[in-house]
Design an enzyme around this catalytic site. Structure first.
Site, PDB file in Angstrom:
ATOM      1  N   ASP A  53       0.824  -1.213   0.000  1.00  0.00           N
ATOM      2  CA  ASP A  53       0.000   0.000   0.000  1.00  0.00           C
ATOM      3  C   ASP A  53       0.852   1.255   0.000  1.00  0.00           C
ATOM      4  OD1 ASP A  53      -2.154  -1.692   0.133  1.00  0.00           O
ATOM      5  OD2 ASP A  53      -3.146  -0.601   1.743  1.00  0.00           O
ATOM      6  N   ASN A  65      -3.475  -2.804  -5.363  1.00  0.00           N
ATOM      7  CA  ASN A  65      -4.651  -3.277  -4.624  1.00  0.00           C
ATOM      8  C   ASN A  65      -4.936  -2.388  -3.414  1.00  0.00           C
ATOM      9  OD1 ASN A  65      -6.781  -5.095  -4.312  1.00  0.00           O
ATOM     10  ND2 ASN A  65      -5.614  -6.444  -2.964  1.00  0.00           N
ATOM     11  N   ASP A 101      -9.443  -2.534  11.654  1.00  0.00           N
ATOM     12  CA  ASP A 101      -8.359  -3.372  11.149  1.00  0.00           C
ATOM     13  C   ASP A 101      -7.752  -4.288  12.201  1.00  0.00           C
ATOM     14  OD1 ASP A 101      -8.566  -2.585   8.525  1.00  0.00           O
ATOM     15  OD2 ASP A 101      -7.133  -0.941   8.714  1.00  0.00           O
ATOM     16  N   GLU A 106     -10.892  -5.814   1.206  1.00  0.00           N
ATOM     17  CA  GLU A 106     -10.302  -6.604   0.126  1.00  0.00           C
ATOM     18  C   GLU A 106     -11.142  -7.828  -0.205  1.00  0.00           C
ATOM     19  OE1 GLU A 106      -6.869  -4.154   1.545  1.00  0.00           O
ATOM     20  OE2 GLU A 106      -8.729  -4.938   2.335  1.00  0.00           O
ATOM     21  N   HIS A 126      -4.757  -9.481   3.267  1.00  0.00           N
ATOM     22  CA  HIS A 126      -3.664  -9.480   4.241  1.00  0.00           C
ATOM     23  C   HIS A 126      -4.157  -9.650   5.672  1.00  0.00           C
ATOM     24  CE1 HIS A 126      -4.154  -4.894   4.892  1.00  0.00           C
ATOM     25  NE2 HIS A 126      -5.057  -5.260   4.005  1.00  0.00           N
ATOM     26  N   ARG A 127      -5.279  -9.003   6.031  1.00  0.00           N
ATOM     27  CA  ARG A 127      -5.784  -9.126   7.403  1.00  0.00           C
ATOM     28  C   ARG A 127      -6.295 -10.542   7.678  1.00  0.00           C
ATOM     29  NH1 ARG A 127      -3.198  -4.899   9.230  1.00  0.00           N
ATOM     30  NH2 ARG A 127      -3.793  -2.967   8.197  1.00  0.00           N
ATOM     31  N   LYS A 178       0.862  -6.739   1.572  1.00  0.00           N
ATOM     32  CA  LYS A 178       0.084  -5.517   1.337  1.00  0.00           C
ATOM     33  C   LYS A 178       0.263  -4.526   2.478  1.00  0.00           C
ATOM     34  CE  LYS A 178      -4.483  -3.938  -0.079  1.00  0.00           C
ATOM     35  NZ  LYS A 178      -4.644  -2.811   0.840  1.00  0.00           N
TER      36      LYS A 178
END
Length: 430
Positions: A48, A89, A309, A337, A383-384, A410
């Site tokens: 990012d 992304n 997040d 995402e 990613h999370r 990411k």
């Protein structure tokens, strides 16, 4: 690449938190919008933040970087005219730069992740830019998106906050540069208000004046302002650290994480409070968190809106808690995402977790004895999700194979390296 996560009874050691992605992307943008040289110490390196680096360079900023800092000579309110921008992304980068692109004559944001960012809608920001006189061509609110700008003057703007606060943040970056004063009214509810606070904090550091109502639902923005060159220092990242803290909480551990500011405006700082509520032994002093986990956790109820997040990591910890946990006010997880409620819970169920979903809630029936594991997991390029499922794998009875785990880069490229440093058993496989 995929990763195999094997059961790991204990974690031990010290790491420094990676630098905040949210603050890095915002500092990169304010530095680019300044006339003159700004310096950012300890900027994050992730897909990012690297997307923001790449795009502001395309727009005319000059970047010089070493191991400690990045020096940026900005383009001010006059970005270079470019035909295309590729944000990869990175949803926040896209939205911030859609607003800044309205200072350019004609820019198209291309779609290189059709199965992830390419599926996400941006209608609320498109509508707001239209109110400023910016022409936007799009595919039902999705990429590719063409911005034909150069006409924005300021004025009264209404923007919905019900899906994402990033649309509002984008307007807050743009409107100080416009010829006229602006009034921004937020419609409906505003998700992730804490993140708007981060945007306002960074704008203030950059010398920008914005008058915000206490509830962040209306703003007065004087026009004809200039971003000032500044020196910034990026604080440690709570969203990424949340997964490491959760991993320490569900194992027998003695884990120390440095550079986590106690008074941070990051909403995900709540991970520390949530783990305390779960009765995880920890201390947080002098910007350092120490977790001495024993694998025993209590169920909780938590409003996740301000800590979006970190919610998936909290849920991963709750999988092993005694009792039923409830995470509510989290519908905006569906617009990331991937659908971080349906998709994530489906994968947790495969691993043996007992979970239920509502439109805006996640219910977790804890299994203190652990989960079965022994399955292949689809992380949906998120990613999370990758980080949170790894936490579950550490307490599974059999290994988990997480597909496409390299997408963790990411936001946290060093995630698996840091876990390995702490003693986690993880292995990359092709």
């Amino acid at each position: 690449m995929d990763v195999i996560v094997r059961p790991t009874p204990s974690l031990q050691g010290e790491i420094g938190a990676l630098s905040s992605k949210n603050y890095t992307t915002r500092y990169l943008l304010t530095a680019a919008l300044a006339d003159g040289k700004s310096t950012i110490y300890y900027p994050a390196h992730s897909e990012d933040s690297d997307a923001m680096r790449r795009c502001i360079a395309d727009l005319g900023a000059v970047l010089e970087e070493d191991d400690e800092k990045i020096v940026i000579t900005g383009f001010g309110s006059h970005p270079r005219s470019v035909k295309e921008l590729n944000v990869g992304n990175a949803g926040a980068v896209l939205r911030f730069l859609m607003a800044i692109a309205s200072l350019c004559p004609d820019v198209t944001f291309v779609n290189t992740y059709p199965d992830s960012l390419g599926k996400r809608p941006h209608d609320d920001l498109i509508d707001a830019l239209g109110q400023l006189g910016v022409k936007v061509d799009h595919r039902e609110g999705k990429l590719p998106i063409r911005i034909q700008g150069g006409q924005a003057k300021g004025g009264k703007i209404q923007v919905s906050g019900s899906v994402s606060s990033q649309y509002l943040s984008a307007l807050l970056f743009l409107t100080p540069l416009l010829e006229k004063d602006s009034e921004i009214e937020v419609l409906h509810d505003l998700k992730s208000k804490v993140v708007v606070g981060q945007t306002l904090e960074v704008l203030q550091e950059a010398g920008i004046v914005i008058h915000a109502s206490d509830d962040y639902m209306s703003f007065r923005v004087p026009g004809r302002q200039s971003y000032q060159p500044r020196t910034y220092t990026v604080q440690g990242d709570y969203p990424g650290s949340a997964a490491v803290l959760a991993a320490a909480a569900v194992t027998n551990s003695d884990v120390t994480i440095h550079r986590l500011k106690e008074q941070s405006k990051q909403g995900e700082r709540a991970i520390v409070d949530v783990l305390r509520m779960m009765e995880v032994p920890l201390t947080h002093e002098n910007d350092t968190v120490v977790v001495k986990g024993n694998g025993r956790l209590k169920a909780i109820e938590f409003d996740g809106d301000a800590a979006t997040d970190a919610v998936l990591a909290m849920v991963a910890a709750a999988v092993f808690a005694e009792g039923t946990s409830r995470f509510y006010n989290v519908e905006n997880l569906r617009y990331k995402e991937c659908d971080r409620i349906t998709d994530y819970l489906n994968e947790l169920s495969k691993a043996g977790a007992r979970v239920e979903e509502r439109q805006a809630e996640i219910i977790v029936h804890g299994r203190p004895e652990g989960v079965e594991g022994g399955v292949e997991i689809n992380a949906h390029f998120d990613h999370r999700v990758i980080m949170a499922l790894t936490v579950v794998g550490l307490r599974a009875q059999k290994p988990l194979l997480i597909k496409d785990a390299h997408h963790v880069a990411k936001s946290y490229p060093q995630y698996f390296d840091h876990l390995t440093t702490l003693g986690a058993s993880v292995e990359w496989v092709k």
